[in-house]
Design an enzyme around this catalytic site. Structure first.
Site, mmCIF file in Angstrom:
data_model
loop_
_atom_site.group_PDB
_atom_site.id
_atom_site.type_symbol
_atom_site.label_atom_id
_atom_site.label_comp_id
_atom_site.label_asym_id
_atom_site.label_seq_id
_atom_site.Cartn_x
_atom_site.Cartn_y
_atom_site.Cartn_z
ATOM 1 N N ILE A 1 61.150 53.799 70.093
ATOM 2 C CA ILE A 1 62.126 53.966 71.219
ATOM 3 C C ILE A 1 62.753 52.662 71.503
ATOM 4 O O ILE A 1 61.998 51.732 71.910
ATOM 5 C CB ILE A 1 61.274 54.616 72.505
ATOM 6 C CG1 ILE A 1 60.697 55.825 72.089
ATOM 7 C CG2 ILE A 1 62.391 54.858 73.522
ATOM 8 C CD1 ILE A 1 59.794 56.729 73.090
ATOM 9 N N HIS A 2 64.024 52.902 71.447
ATOM 10 C CA HIS A 2 64.753 51.755 71.973
ATOM 11 C C HIS A 2 66.332 52.311 72.476
ATOM 12 O O HIS A 2 66.206 53.535 72.778
ATOM 13 C CB HIS A 2 65.143 50.447 70.913
ATOM 14 C CG HIS A 2 65.676 51.137 69.450
ATOM 15 N ND1 HIS A 2 66.792 51.281 69.313
ATOM 16 C CD2 HIS A 2 65.001 51.880 68.522
ATOM 17 C CE1 HIS A 2 67.039 51.906 68.024
ATOM 18 N NE2 HIS A 2 65.793 52.105 67.674
ATOM 19 N N GLY A 3 67.202 51.374 72.842
ATOM 20 C CA GLY A 3 68.254 51.990 73.424
ATOM 21 C C GLY A 3 69.191 52.975 72.352
ATOM 22 O O GLY A 3 69.426 54.162 73.109
ATOM 23 N N GLY B 1 66.830 56.151 72.745
ATOM 24 C CA GLY B 1 66.702 56.657 74.131
ATOM 25 C C GLY B 1 67.960 56.980 74.824
ATOM 26 O O GLY B 1 67.719 57.648 75.814
#
Length: 158
Positions: free
Chosen positions: A14-16, A19
């Protein structure tokens, strides 16, 4: 049958992009990270949850737990399934998780890997695993973000 909107391989989990961009595009309300290491690492979990809007639920399960509980998901759960490696996804499928399509977003380069796109590098085991997934009828695509055109034909590399 669980509402798995998309399964993504991304070694960052999960990252920008995951997400925000992918969640919004898919209309997901739950991100399920299936990875044995992260399932027991509360620090990594907390860092990943920081990039998510409050309305998005998260679960961090081992591969085995995911296999055991995914079919108990409520119909209202719109699941974005994120794994670290193709091998994790293969284990899920072999365990009965109904995955039909895989988005490959990011697999970092390191020695022994062949870079096939700006964000995806594969070693021999990755290639073998992706070939097996393809042979099982799973659709494979390389795409960082939803509005990006699929430019790399992964089949010529596996």
């Amino acid at each position: 049958m669980p509402n798995i909107l998309l399964t993504r391989i991304d070694n960052r989990l999960i990252h920008g992009q995951v997400g925000v961009t992918w969640v919004n595009h898919l209309g997901a309300n739950l991100i399920l990270v299936a990875n044995d290491e992260v399932a027991s690492d509360e620090v990594q979990q907390s860092l990943m949850e920081m990039v998510l809007p409050d309305a998005i639920g998260t679960r961090f399960f081992t591969i085995e737990k995911t296999i055991k509980v995914i079919n108990k998901a409520a119909p209202r759960q719109l699941i974005f399934l994120v794994c670290k490696t193709p091998q994790d996804v293969l284990r899920l499928i072999e365990g009965g998780v109904p995955i039909k399509e895989i988005n490959i977003g990011n697999m970092h380069f390191k020695t022994g890997k062949q870079q096939i796109s700006s964000t995806v590098s594969l070693d021999d085991d990755d290639k073998k695993t992706l070939r097996k997934l393809h042979d099982m009828g799973i659709k494979l695509e390389i795409r960082r973000v939803p509005d990006e055109k699929i430019e790399v034909d992964i089949l010529k590399y596996i």
